[in-house]
Design a protein around this motif. Sequence first.
Motif, short mmCIF file in Angstrom:
data_model
loop_
_atom_site.label_atom_id
_atom_site.label_comp_id
_atom_site.label_asym_id
_atom_site.label_seq_id
_atom_site.Cartn_x
_atom_site.Cartn_y
_atom_site.Cartn_z
N ILE A 36 10.85 8.31 -2.49
CA ILE A 36 10.73 8.87 -3.84
C ILE A 36 9.98 10.19 -3.76
O ILE A 36 8.97 10.30 -3.07
N ASP A 37 10.49 11.19 -4.46
CA ASP A 37 9.83 12.49 -4.55
C ASP A 37 9.55 12.80 -6.01
O ASP A 37 10.40 12.59 -6.88
N PHE A 38 8.36 13.33 -6.27
CA PHE A 38 8.04 13.80 -7.61
C PHE A 38 7.39 15.17 -7.53
O PHE A 38 8.05 16.18 -7.68
N ASP A 39 6.09 15.24 -7.29
CA ASP A 39 5.45 16.53 -7.09
C ASP A 39 4.27 16.38 -6.13
O ASP A 39 3.92 15.27 -5.73
N ALA A 40 3.67 17.49 -5.78
CA ALA A 40 2.61 17.50 -4.78
C ALA A 40 1.29 16.94 -5.31
O ALA A 40 0.35 16.75 -4.54
N HIS A 41 1.22 16.68 -6.62
CA HIS A 41 -0.02 16.20 -7.22
C HIS A 41 0.03 14.71 -7.55
O HIS A 41 -0.93 14.18 -8.13
N THR A 42 1.12 14.02 -7.16
CA THR A 42 1.30 12.63 -7.60
C THR A 42 1.71 11.74 -6.43
O THR A 42 2.88 11.37 -6.30
N PRO A 43 0.78 11.39 -5.54
CA PRO A 43 1.13 10.48 -4.45
C PRO A 43 1.35 9.06 -4.97
O PRO A 43 0.74 8.64 -5.96
N LEU A 44 2.25 8.33 -4.31
CA LEU A 44 2.49 6.92 -4.61
C LEU A 44 1.94 6.08 -3.48
O LEU A 44 2.12 6.41 -2.30
N PHE A 45 1.31 4.96 -3.83
CA PHE A 45 0.72 4.08 -2.84
C PHE A 45 1.29 2.67 -3.00
O PHE A 45 1.62 2.25 -4.12
N ALA A 46 1.41 1.97 -1.89
CA ALA A 46 1.74 0.55 -1.90
C ALA A 46 0.59 -0.19 -1.27
O ALA A 46 0.00 0.26 -0.28
N GLY A 47 0.24 -1.34 -1.83
CA GLY A 47 -0.86 -2.13 -1.29
C GLY A 47 -0.63 -3.60 -1.51
O GLY A 47 0.35 -4.03 -2.14
N GLN A 48 -1.53 -4.39 -0.99
CA GLN A 48 -1.45 -5.85 -1.14
C GLN A 48 -2.86 -6.40 -1.22
O GLN A 48 -3.75 -6.00 -0.46
N ASP A 49 -3.08 -7.32 -2.16
CA ASP A 49 -4.36 -8.00 -2.28
C ASP A 49 -4.10 -9.46 -2.58
O ASP A 49 -2.97 -9.94 -2.41
N ALA A 50 -5.11 -10.17 -3.04
CA ALA A 50 -4.95 -11.60 -3.31
C ALA A 50 -3.89 -11.87 -4.37
O ALA A 50 -3.30 -12.96 -4.40
N GLY A 51 -3.62 -10.89 -5.22
CA GLY A 51 -2.61 -11.05 -6.26
C GLY A 51 -1.21 -10.70 -5.81
O GLY A 51 -0.26 -10.85 -6.58
N GLY A 52 -1.04 -10.22 -4.59
CA GLY A 52 0.28 -9.88 -4.07
C GLY A 52 0.46 -8.39 -3.86
O GLY A 52 -0.51 -7.61 -3.82
N VAL A 53 1.72 -7.99 -3.74
CA VAL A 53 2.07 -6.59 -3.47
C VAL A 53 2.03 -5.79 -4.77
O VAL A 53 2.37 -6.31 -5.84
N TYR A 54 1.63 -4.54 -4.68
CA TYR A 54 1.58 -3.69 -5.86
C TYR A 54 1.89 -2.25 -5.46
O TYR A 54 1.81 -1.88 -4.28
N LEU A 55 2.27 -1.44 -6.45
CA LEU A 55 2.34 0.00 -6.26
C LEU A 55 1.36 0.65 -7.21
O LEU A 55 0.99 0.08 -8.24
N GLN A 56 0.93 1.85 -6.87
CA GLN A 56 -0.10 2.53 -7.63
C GLN A 56 0.12 4.03 -7.55
O GLN A 56 0.51 4.55 -6.51
N VAL A 57 -0.11 4.71 -8.66
CA VAL A 57 0.04 6.16 -8.74
C VAL A 57 -1.31 6.83 -8.56
O VAL A 57 -2.30 6.40 -9.14
N GLY A 58 -1.35 7.85 -7.74
CA GLY A 58 -2.52 8.71 -7.65
C GLY A 58 -2.24 10.02 -8.37
O GLY A 58 -1.10 10.48 -8.42
N LEU A 59 -3.27 10.62 -8.92
CA LEU A 59 -3.15 11.91 -9.59
C LEU A 59 -4.20 12.86 -9.02
O LEU A 59 -5.40 12.54 -9.05
N ILE A 60 -3.74 13.98 -8.50
CA ILE A 60 -4.65 15.01 -7.98
C ILE A 60 -4.72 16.11 -9.03
O ILE A 60 -3.74 16.81 -9.28
N GLY A 61 -5.85 16.22 -9.69
CA GLY A 61 -5.98 17.20 -10.77
C GLY A 61 -7.43 17.56 -11.01
O GLY A 61 -8.28 17.42 -10.13
N ARG A 62 -7.70 18.03 -12.21
CA ARG A 62 -9.06 18.48 -12.58
C ARG A 62 -9.70 17.48 -13.53
O ARG A 62 -9.01 16.65 -14.13
#
Length: 347
Positions: A54-80
Amino acid sequence: MSLHTFNLVPHCPGERVMPLAPLLTLPNGQRWVAQHYLRYQHTLQSVSALLAQIDFDAHTPLFAGQDAGGVYLQVGLIGRENYDRSNTLRAYKLVYGRKWRIDADTPTSEIIQTAFLAIKKAREHEVRELLTVRNAAGQTSAAFSNHHDLPLLAQQRSGLQPATKPAAGLTAELAALRFAQRRITLLQQVDLAGERVLLDLQLGPAPLARQLEGDLPEFAELAFSVILPRGAWAQLPYAIMDALIAHSDRHVDETFRFRGFARFSRANSIQAIAALSLHTRPYARDLADAQFAQIFRANNYEVDASRAPALGQGALAEKNQRLIGQFADLLGHLPQGYAQAPATQTA
């Protein structure tokens, strides 16, 4: 002919084909197995592999992770820092949106669309913080922010109703508003039929420091329109907020890409997408195979049953018990632990 005889287009990670699933011949001659004839067993690794495409922009990384609740995705925002409204250049900071849970049996397309929605909602969070209201004392508040204390607002609801005195006029309402420290200017006011008025508005230039930072260029001197009931100027901030969120969402529509394809762009032909969708769903033909039909229906039942939540206990369980109980002969999978009310006896 064996399924493996054909040179199939590779499926995504986390997918496998149902036994006896029929093949499609696409209009371009390729062979394909429709997504509704796939089984899914997504893992952290398969979700990570999908997000990497997936591509969006240079300020919006996407992350995948896993914890006790299972697999998840999460959005990061690089800004001010939105609440720093000084006249100096602000440092970049990385913040994160909420975790979006991904069940193992989630179809691949739904995972991609979850990332799409997560980006939209993360950006909406930022947009809501950037529209500010200034009071008569010159104090500024992000009144549309998601960080307000909702239990407090509910407790204080009687004091949050519109004032009984006439609302401020259009000029005063606009003067109190800023978006990312930009003024909002009225370009034109047009009376419409049905006691409505159309306002053409434009964001002014940002302060010099904000211009040098160059953030959110899609909002630079944005021109947009809102429609209000005539004279209902107190509704103007809400209408402007709606328009700004809509503009942010449209930016995501055109920018979000999976494998280079902008699925939600308006440059795509809806008629062509509809035709391809219909081509992939010849159910009458496919389910004429009784053996495959049994496999297909059993798979759908298993997936649907696995998604039924537990009714639980306490006030929420009682509320949902009453709500569901209003519907007789309800189809679908009832919550685990739901007690079906006995049928009313008639004389």
